[in-house]
Design an enzyme around this catalytic site. Structure first.
Site, PDB file in Angstrom:
ATOM      1  N   ALA A  14      12.895  28.651  14.100  1.00 26.66           N
ATOM      2  CA  ALA A  14      13.280  29.902  14.746  1.00 26.66           C
ATOM      3  C   ALA A  14      14.752  30.216  14.522  1.00 26.66           C
ATOM      4  CB  ALA A  14      12.965  29.824  16.242  1.00 26.66           C
ATOM      5  N   GLY A  15      15.279  29.826  13.344  1.00 31.23           N
ATOM      6  CA  GLY A  15      16.630  30.255  12.967  1.00 31.23           C
ATOM      7  C   GLY A  15      16.551  31.638  12.345  1.00 31.23           C
ATOM      8  N   GLY A  18      13.457  32.006   9.997  1.00 32.61           N
ATOM      9  CA  GLY A  18      12.182  32.004  10.719  1.00 32.61           C
ATOM     10  C   GLY A  18      11.991  33.285  11.520  1.00 32.61           C
ATOM     11  N   PHE A 117      36.237  36.242   1.012  1.00 34.27           N
ATOM     12  CA  PHE A 117      35.623  34.925   1.092  1.00 34.27           C
ATOM     13  C   PHE A 117      35.666  34.291  -0.292  1.00 34.27           C
ATOM     14  CE2 PHE A 117      32.994  32.526   4.139  1.00 34.27           C
ATOM     15  CZ  PHE A 117      33.361  33.148   5.320  1.00 34.27           C
ATOM     16  N   ASP A 218      13.496  17.870   8.066  1.00 31.31           N
ATOM     17  CA  ASP A 218      12.069  17.726   8.403  1.00 31.31           C
ATOM     18  C   ASP A 218      11.157  18.462   7.416  1.00 31.31           C
ATOM     19  OD1 ASP A 218      13.520  16.857  10.563  1.00 31.31           O
ATOM     20  OD2 ASP A 218      12.329  17.890  12.085  1.00 31.31           O
ATOM     21  N   GLN A 237      26.396  20.842  -0.883  1.00 32.73           N
ATOM     22  CA  GLN A 237      27.759  21.375  -0.830  1.00 32.73           C
ATOM     23  C   GLN A 237      28.634  20.718   0.230  1.00 32.73           C
ATOM     24  OE1 GLN A 237      28.621  25.612   0.776  1.00 32.73           O
ATOM     25  NE2 GLN A 237      29.080  25.672  -1.401  1.00 32.73           N
ATOM     26  N   HIS A 239      31.963  21.490   2.245  1.00 29.67           N
ATOM     27  CA  HIS A 239      32.853  22.602   2.578  1.00 29.67           C
ATOM     28  C   HIS A 239      34.266  22.049   2.698  1.00 29.67           C
ATOM     29  CE1 HIS A 239      34.680  25.864   4.799  1.00 29.67           C
ATOM     30  NE2 HIS A 239      33.578  26.585   4.716  1.00 29.67           N
ATOM     31  N   LEU A 249      33.099  22.722  11.507  1.00 25.59           N
ATOM     32  CA  LEU A 249      33.552  23.666  10.488  1.00 25.59           C
ATOM     33  C   LEU A 249      34.679  24.579  10.945  1.00 25.59           C
ATOM     34  CD1 LEU A 249      32.570  24.403   7.580  1.00 25.59           C
ATOM     35  CD2 LEU A 249      31.730  26.479   8.634  1.00 25.59           C
ATOM     36  N   GLU A 252      35.677  29.535   6.197  1.00 22.55           N
ATOM     37  CA  GLU A 252      36.449  29.996   5.045  1.00 22.55           C
ATOM     38  C   GLU A 252      37.118  31.337   5.362  1.00 22.55           C
ATOM     39  OE1 GLU A 252      34.249  29.005   1.429  1.00 22.55           O
ATOM     40  OE2 GLU A 252      34.515  31.097   0.895  1.00 22.55           O
ATOM     41  N   ARG A 283      33.692  26.776  -3.258  1.00 18.66           N
ATOM     42  CA  ARG A 283      33.871  25.596  -2.397  1.00 18.66           C
ATOM     43  C   ARG A 283      33.892  24.283  -3.156  1.00 18.66           C
ATOM     44  NH1 ARG A 283      29.938  27.693   2.476  1.00 18.66           N
ATOM     45  NH2 ARG A 283      31.453  29.204   3.241  1.00 18.66           N
ATOM     46  N   HIS A 370      28.037  20.177   4.105  1.00 17.73           N
ATOM     47  CA  HIS A 370      27.815  21.481   4.729  1.00 17.73           C
ATOM     48  C   HIS A 370      26.471  22.120   4.427  1.00 17.73           C
ATOM     49  CE1 HIS A 370      28.935  25.209   6.573  1.00 17.73           C
ATOM     50  NE2 HIS A 370      28.841  25.883   5.442  1.00 17.73           N
ATOM     51  N   ARG A 412      26.661  27.056  -3.568  1.00 19.43           N
ATOM     52  CA  ARG A 412      26.492  28.332  -2.870  1.00 19.43           C
ATOM     53  C   ARG A 412      27.837  28.975  -2.562  1.00 19.43           C
ATOM     54  NH1 ARG A 412      26.780  29.993   2.434  1.00 19.43           N
ATOM     55  NH2 ARG A 412      26.732  27.956   3.442  1.00 19.43           N
TER      56      ARG A 412
HETATM   57  C1  FAD Z   1      28.885  25.468  11.068  1.00 20.23           C
HETATM   58  C2  FAD Z   1      28.213  26.329  10.047  1.00 20.23           C
HETATM   59  C3  FAD Z   1      28.757  27.563   9.719  1.00 20.23           C
HETATM   60  C4  FAD Z   1      28.154  28.373   8.754  1.00 20.23           C
HETATM   61  N1  FAD Z   1      28.707  29.595   8.451  1.00 20.23           N
HETATM   62  C5  FAD Z   1      28.088  30.400   7.549  1.00 20.23           C
HETATM   63  C6  FAD Z   1      28.592  31.696   7.263  1.00 20.23           C
HETATM   64  O1  FAD Z   1      29.584  32.156   7.834  1.00 20.23           O
HETATM   65  N2  FAD Z   1      27.945  32.439   6.348  1.00 20.23           N
HETATM   66  C7  FAD Z   1      26.840  31.988   5.692  1.00 20.23           C
HETATM   67  O2  FAD Z   1      26.288  32.714   4.884  1.00 20.23           O
HETATM   68  N3  FAD Z   1      26.321  30.775   5.980  1.00 20.23           N
HETATM   69  C8  FAD Z   1      26.920  29.975   6.885  1.00 20.23           C
HETATM   70  N4  FAD Z   1      26.382  28.735   7.163  1.00 20.23           N
HETATM   71  C9  FAD Z   1      25.080  28.371   6.594  1.00 20.23           C
HETATM   72  C10 FAD Z   1      23.979  29.108   7.335  1.00 20.23           C
HETATM   73  O3  FAD Z   1      24.361  29.334   8.660  1.00 20.23           O
HETATM   74  C11 FAD Z   1      22.682  28.311   7.360  1.00 20.23           C
HETATM   75  O4  FAD Z   1      22.364  27.872   6.066  1.00 20.23           O
HETATM   76  C12 FAD Z   1      21.549  29.201   7.854  1.00 20.23           C
HETATM   77  O5  FAD Z   1      21.889  29.794   9.077  1.00 20.23           O
HETATM   78  C13 FAD Z   1      20.255  28.422   7.990  1.00 20.23           C
HETATM   79  O6  FAD Z   1      19.306  29.234   8.590  1.00 20.23           O
HETATM   80  P1  FAD Z   1      17.789  28.776   8.681  1.00 20.23           P
HETATM   81  O7  FAD Z   1      17.066  29.863   9.371  1.00 20.23           O
HETATM   82  O8  FAD Z   1      17.343  28.344   7.340  1.00 20.23           O
HETATM   83  O9  FAD Z   1      17.845  27.459   9.577  1.00 20.23           O
HETATM   84  P2  FAD Z   1      18.275  27.240  11.121  1.00 20.23           P
HETATM   85  O10 FAD Z   1      19.005  28.376  11.684  1.00 20.23           O
HETATM   86  O11 FAD Z   1      18.909  25.928  11.209  1.00 20.23           O
HETATM   87  O12 FAD Z   1      16.904  27.123  11.839  1.00 20.23           O
HETATM   88  C14 FAD Z   1      16.053  26.010  11.631  1.00 20.23           C
HETATM   89  C15 FAD Z   1      14.950  26.095  12.655  1.00 20.23           C
HETATM   90  O13 FAD Z   1      13.958  25.149  12.321  1.00 20.23           O
HETATM   91  C16 FAD Z   1      13.531  24.482  13.478  1.00 20.23           C
HETATM   92  N5  FAD Z   1      13.004  23.180  13.058  1.00 20.23           N
HETATM   93  C17 FAD Z   1      13.553  22.271  12.217  1.00 20.23           C
HETATM   94  N6  FAD Z   1      12.737  21.218  12.066  1.00 20.23           N
HETATM   95  C18 FAD Z   1      11.641  21.476  12.810  1.00 20.23           C
HETATM   96  C19 FAD Z   1      10.442  20.771  13.070  1.00 20.23           C
HETATM   97  N7  FAD Z   1      10.182  19.597  12.528  1.00 20.23           N
HETATM   98  N8  FAD Z   1       9.545  21.336  13.921  1.00 20.23           N
HETATM   99  C20 FAD Z   1       9.779  22.531  14.512  1.00 20.23           C
HETATM  100  N9  FAD Z   1      10.894  23.240  14.284  1.00 20.23           N
HETATM  101  C21 FAD Z   1      11.805  22.717  13.443  1.00 20.23           C
HETATM  102  C22 FAD Z   1      14.749  24.426  14.367  1.00 20.23           C
HETATM  103  O14 FAD Z   1      14.374  24.297  15.706  1.00 20.23           O
HETATM  104  C23 FAD Z   1      15.378  25.781  14.082  1.00 20.23           C
HETATM  105  O15 FAD Z   1      14.832  26.767  14.922  1.00 20.23           O
HETATM  106  C24 FAD Z   1      26.980  27.916   8.118  1.00 20.23           C
HETATM  107  C25 FAD Z   1      26.422  26.695   8.453  1.00 20.23           C
HETATM  108  C26 FAD Z   1      27.047  25.894   9.390  1.00 20.23           C
HETATM  109  C27 FAD Z   1      26.455  24.540   9.669  1.00 20.23           C
END
Ligand code: FAD
Length: 597
Positions: A14-15, A18, A117, A218, A237, A239, A249, A252, A283, A370, A412
């Site tokens: 649910a990021g 999702g 950036f 996972d 990567q 950072h 973090l 940038e 980076r 990162h 990236r």
């Molecule tokens: C500190 C930080 C700063 C960043 N800043 C930037 C930025 O400024 N700009 C940029 O472009 N990118 C940035 N990034 C990278 C970017 O934020 C992430 O790559 C991106 O948000 C990932 O999104 P996602 O939806 O793939 O995963 P997530 O947002 O991590 O969501 C993953 C989801 O999967 C669920 N999940 C995982 N495993 C399981 C499981 N086994 N069962 C059920 N649910 C599970 C979790 O509960 C969560 O809801 C940053 C990353 C970090 C760590």
């Protein structure tokens, strides 16, 4: 007790990826989201700096420039058809989020503000361009909240704090997942027509990382255990600016606003490594330069860290030396108040975690693990592909950091991940719903939870006495030392060996909590198993790639080798054996060139 559910589309995670998938899938199909975390705690919420889109709100910019910068940043390993698609979609998707209510920071005349950036340039002048759209330094938080509200409005079913442990398939088609409900310990079978993995990254493999505790790989581990390969796992990567020792973090965006990196001699060393864009090189380039400075004894007081200086006097001094101008042609100048408005959380982090006031003192920083460029292989429609011919696995989709499309190739660019999760999250949702409309539910196996029970019982019943924290620490330190910013054959061989040894010892891990409710002890142990699988595959893929490209920097093969290595790695984990194959990179109009920053 095993509970059964049925939804046409099941989204795991649910990021940002999702939720975007859920929003679009829910417009055409019965959709449910399973997440081990409460949705708004997903790592997307930690993203600070911005989302890239060539809106050209402050100075000229073009979608084509964005695409070329991404191809170049990826060190020519990105698939160019997918990159062109993503950069073109960037502009409408950012406006779409604006219309959903995302509170972007604004220009004085009310348009979406943009900042510089790393690696994003005006392709004609070669100077950094303002392409990152931001909401102060809480961009990811705002994306997550906005999308969550939209999903609630669209009546998406949420199963919060459901930890998925297995993918179900029948005749090579995905047909569901198995999850444990944290509150009760009950197993749940989710029968689906289409499954989308959006589970984020795996940075917890390394010792110093910016990644959330939940970043345990996972999705990659679950799919590998079901015979699906992982792509480009050697590319991870680092950072440049993590808080010293902690890895938290510092965006940038700080350098985008004019902050500079200084070594122990007070030198702005990036002038030597990247004379044109300096602190705003990509980076991989900056992280390597930092490591070389530290190795040469140029760390602060000779120690293993450097300074990130965003004091207004420093920013203004270097802006003047660089001849940096505002869009109105006036010299670029900042005050402490302006910086506070642009990166408030960073200033707060520095004060809280380092006891440093960045308006008055430089911040101690070091590179931090990162972002996973590698992951579950997909095509540009977020369909999972399972071999070097890009054969699609019906019913299975992946998007976000867990997926390897590949738009980020070997490295990236900042702001391109928030973009990736939006563009390919949407694509996954649309495609999964469309597929579900024309598909029947495929029958489940007689005992769909068998593999999950086997994994959990082994952990619960083991009396071997090995501890999760010990194995985890040993893995992280080894990976940091030998499969980190710089890599050499001997180190990687010993890392591979170590990961094999740790996977053996992991079989003897014991779990103290034998209860059912919120058994995080058990699930942490299960997550460690995923990390070990990912770490083993990463070290094998890295050892095999005999060249340096993007984030993969080999001491023994310092040059990029396009003749032999301009290809994606595919890795299958077969018991203890890792089998490798390769597939070609999609090239549209950008032929590989030497990267100059
Ligand atoms: C500190 C930080 C700063 C960043 N800043 C930037 C930025 O400024 N700009 C940029 O472009 N990118 C940035 N990034 C990278 C970017 O934020 C992430 O790559 C991106 O948000 C990932 O999104 P996602 O939806 O793939 O995963 P997530 O947002 O991590 O969501 C993953 C989801 O999967 C669920 N999940 C995982 N495993 C399981 C499981 N086994 N069962 C059920 N649910 C599970 C979790 O509960 C969560 O809801 C940053 C990353 C970090 C760590």
């Amino acid at each position: 007790m095993v509970q059964h559910h049925q939804h046409e589309v099941i989204i795991v995670g649910a990021g940002g990826a999702g939720l975007m998938a859920a929003l679009y899938a829910s417009r055409g199909a019965d959709t449910a989201v399973l997440s081990k975390l409460y949705p708004t705690r997903s790592h997307t919420g930690a993203a600070q700096g911005g989302v890239g889109a060539a809106l050209g709100n402050l100075e000229p910019d073009k979608t084509d420039w964005h695409a070329f910068d991404t191809v170049k940043g990826a060190d020519y390993l990105g698939d160019q058809d997918a990159i062109e698609f993503m950069c073109a979609e960037a502009v409408p998707i950012v406006y779409e989020l604006e219309h959903m209510g995302l509170p972007f920071s604004r220009t004085p005349d009310g348009r979406i503000a943009q900042r510089r950036f790393g690696g994003h340039t005006n392709n004609e002048t070669k100077q950094p361009v303002m392409r990152a759209c931001y909401a102060a330094d809480r961009t990811g938080h705002m994306i997550l909240q906005t999308l969550y509200q939209q999903c609630i409005k669209n009546k998406v079913h949420f199963y919060d704090e459901f930890h998925v442990l297995d993918l179900l398939t029948r005749d090579g088609v995905a047909n569901g997942v198995v999850a444990v409900e944290l509150a009760t310990g009950d197993l749940h079978v989710f029968h689906a027509k289409a499954v989308v993995f959006a589970t984020g990254g795996h940075g917890r493999v390394w010792e110093v990382t910016s990644n959330a505790y939940a970043y345990t790989g996972d999705g990659v581990a679950i799919t590998m255990r079901r015979g699906i390969p992982a792509e480009d796992m050697e590319f991870f990567q680092f950072h440049p600016t993590g808080i010293r020792r902690m890895g938290i973090l510092i965006t940038e965006g700080v350098r985008g606003e004019g902050g500079v990196l200084l070594n122990g001699k007070g030198e702005r060393f990036m002038e030597r490594y990247a004379p044109t864009v300096k602190d705003l090189a990509s980076r991989d380039v900056v992280s390597r330069a930092m490591n070389l400075e530290i190795k040469a004894g140029n760390g602060i007081d000779g120690k293993r860290y450097l300074h990130l200086d965003m004091r207004p006097e420093t920013v203004n001094k270097y802006a003047e030396l660089d001849g940096r101008k505002n869009p109105d042609g006036q010299p670029y100048r900042v005050t402490g108040e302006q910086l506070l408005a642009k990166v408030p959380d960073i200033i707060d982090f520095a004060r809280t975690y380092m006891n440093v006031d960045p308006i008055k003192e430089p911040m101690p920083v070091q590179p931090t693990a990162h972002y996973a460029m590698g992951g579950i292989p997909t095509n540009m429609h977020a369909e999972v592909v399972i071999d070097s011919k890009n054969t699609v696995m019906p019913g299975l989709y992946a998007a976000g950091e867990v997926a390897c499309v590949s738009v980020h190739g070997a490295n990236r660019l900042g702001t391109n991940s928030l973009l990736d999760i939006l563009v390919f999250g949407k694509e996954a949702g649309l495609r999964a719903a469309e597929y579900a409309k024309g598909a029947q539910y495929k029958a489940l196996d007689d005992d769909p939870t068998a593999f999950t029970r086997e994994q959990l019982n082994r952990l619960l019943k083991s009396t071997g006495g090995e501890k999760v924290v010990t194995i985890s620490e040993e893995m992280k330190i080894k990976m940091m030392d030998d499969v980190g910013v710089f890599r050499g054959e001997a180190g990687m061989r010993s890392a591979e060996q170590k990961m094999r040894e740790l996977r053996e010892r992991y079989k003897k891990v014991s779990v103290e909590d034998q209860g059912r409710k919120f058994n995080t002890d058990l699930l942490n142990a299960w997550e460690l198993g995923c990390l070990l699988d990912v770490a083993l595959v990463t070290s094998v893929c890295a050892l095999a790639r005999q060249e340096s490209r993007g984030a993969h920097a080999r001491e023994d093969f310092p040059k990029r080798d396009d003749a032999n290595w301009m290809k994606h790695t595919l890795a299958w984990l077969e018991g203890d054996h890792v089998r490798l194959d390769y597939k070609s990179v999609a090239v549209t109009k950008y032929q590989p060139m030497v990267r100059v920053y």
